[in-house]
Scaffold this active site. Structure first.
Site, PDB file in Angstrom:
ATOM      1  N   ASP A  97       0.829  -1.213   0.000  1.00 27.49           N
ATOM      2  CA  ASP A  97       0.000   0.000   0.000  1.00 27.49           C
ATOM      3  C   ASP A  97       0.862   1.262   0.000  1.00 27.49           C
ATOM      4  OD1 ASP A  97       0.722  -0.819   2.640  1.00 27.49           O
ATOM      5  OD2 ASP A  97      -0.700   0.615   3.476  1.00 27.49           O
ATOM      6  N   GLU A 162      -0.115  -1.253   5.580  1.00 25.59           N
ATOM      7  CA  GLU A 162       0.927  -0.770   6.505  1.00 25.59           C
ATOM      8  C   GLU A 162       0.673   0.674   6.889  1.00 25.59           C
ATOM      9  OE1 GLU A 162       4.257   1.039   8.244  1.00 25.59           O
ATOM     10  OE2 GLU A 162       3.593   1.568   6.241  1.00 25.59           O
TER      11      GLU A 162
HETATM   12 ZN   LIG Z   1       6.478   2.298   4.403  1.00 32.07          ZN
END
Ligand SMILES: [Zn+2]
Length: 409
Positions: A97, A162
């Site tokens: 992401d 994340e």
């Molecule tokens: Zn990162």
């Protein structure tokens, strides 16, 4: 020619392929639904294809349910290259992401149409975290292409979510399909330094607080008819500075070596000069050494508040904005640190240094689960900024560092 030389030479031949993969990854923006995107599904399909086509083994897709995402899930990919000894796995974990590009006018070009300029690849996600994702993919691919077996199994974890908390990323993987063994070596190349020396092994606890002081508004000419909340709040700020004296311990693993307690954001109170403000709001950012329980700091702050309330006749409400207790540090002598140090010296000709940082890396998920993970990468430090870029030499160099680690016994 050593095995490492062969793999390194192979990696050099991948320079263009690696750059092209960066450009492809940028064209598939993987933004969390909570940040207005569709998640990582499309990017994960592309990566699964790459892994299948290049002979990676043990492929699995761990789907974390997410009804907000059009696909209904957030994809976490695990892939392996078999090593000479399968009793342990050397893991590289990166995230698929990205954060949104922010103000587009701040960009020199389209953040989703990556472009190459003077040895750099520009685009959202090129450094955070494509650089080391691509490096890990090609480092492993080089072993398959050369027919060289890594010393142990190599595991690649390409995880989602994340940037918005990891609950549907590594947090989900650890809880639901935990593929990690206690002896495994875990490298998270999602933090680092420009010289490539920093091996992050520990972090401080984070405590962000909001302080709202309520007094009584009055005319500026008759302060005795009110209670000046701003004066009491300002006094409280100077009281809070004494936390440095209450918690003076130092840990040389960290830079700075001590806990820090800083007033940061300040909200506006009255708009005019001749009013005694009845309400005052400020914030503090506290970074606390792992050896101090966060609760001890909170108790001390409560005592300081009580004193200020009594002295000024105000009411002070304190509200947690963020609280994250540090995980148990990875030992600076851990195996993962030893392997990284050798590889960094070989590839970049610098001495790696195990250190703690102010807080907030995804490696903490591993540490909380009892795995001594280390964060390392050589970066330009442009993550989340407009005109984010990856230095192509760093992408190649980091791939060689991973390859070196894969070969060590
Ligand atoms: Zn990162």
């Amino acid at each position: 020619m050593t095995q490492f030389d062969k793999v390194a030479r192979r990696l050099e031949s991948y320079r263009n392929d690696m750059t092209n993969m960066q450009i492809a990854l940028c064209s598939m923006p993987a933004i969390a639904p909570s940040s207005g995107g569709e998640g990582e599904t499309k990017k994960a399909e592309y990566l699964m294809d790459f892994l299948k086509n290049n002979g990676f083994q043990g492929l699995s897709l761990v789907k974390a349910p997410d009804m907000e995402s059009p696909s209904g899930y957030r994809p976490n990919i695990l892939a392996y290259v078999k090593g000479a000894d399968s009793s342990r796995t050397i893991w590289i974990m990166t995230h698929t992401d990205i954060v949104p590009p922010g103000e587009l006018s701040m960009w020199k070009g389209n953040p989703y149409k990556a472009w190459v300029e003077e040895g750099r690849i520009y685009g959202r996600g090129t450094e955070d975290n494509h650089q080391d994702m691509v490096a890990s993919l090609f480092a492993a691919k080089a072993f398959l292409a050369e027919g060289i077996k890594p010393a142990f199994d190599v595991g690649l974890a390409l995880v989602a979510d994340e940037e918005t908390g990891s609950d549907k990323g590594i947090g989900y993987v650890l809880q639901n399909s935990n593929p990690f063994k206690k002896k495994d070596i875990i490298i998270v190349p999602d933090a680092g330094s420009e010289d490539g020396r920093l091996i992050e092994v520990a972090e401080k606890s984070i405590l962000w607080l909001k302080f709202k002081t309520t007094g009584k508004q009055a005319h500026g000419s008759t302060p005795e008819k009110g209670i000046n909340s701003h004066k009491a709040g300002a006094y409280l700020i100077t009281e809070l500075d004494k936390l440095y004296k209450v918690f003076p311990e130092e840990d040389p693993l960290f830079d700075p070596p001590r806990s820090t307690f800083e007033p940061t954001k300040k909200e506006a109170n009255v708009p005019n000069i001749n009013t005694i403000p009845g309400e005052d709001v400020f914030f503090t950012d506290n970074r606390i050494l792992p050896s101090h329980p966060v609760e001890d700091v909170e108790k001390e702050i409560a005592r300081m508040i009580k004193r200020v309330e009594q002295k000024f006749g105000v009411k002070v409400e304190v509200e947690e904005q963020q609280k994250a207790a540090a995980a148990l540090p990875t030992s600076p002598n851990a195996e993962v640190v030893r392997l990284l140090k050798k590889a960094i010296t070989q590839v970049y000709d610098v001495r790696g240094k195990a250190m703690g940082i102010g807080g907030g890396t995804v490696a903490a998920f591993f540490r909380r689960a009892g795995f001594p993970a280390a964060c390392w990468s050589k970066i330009a430090d442009t993550a989340h900024m407009p005109n984010e870029y990856c230095i192509i030499e760093n992408m190649l160099g980091d791939a060689k560092v991973f390859a070196h680690v894969f070969l060590q016994e």
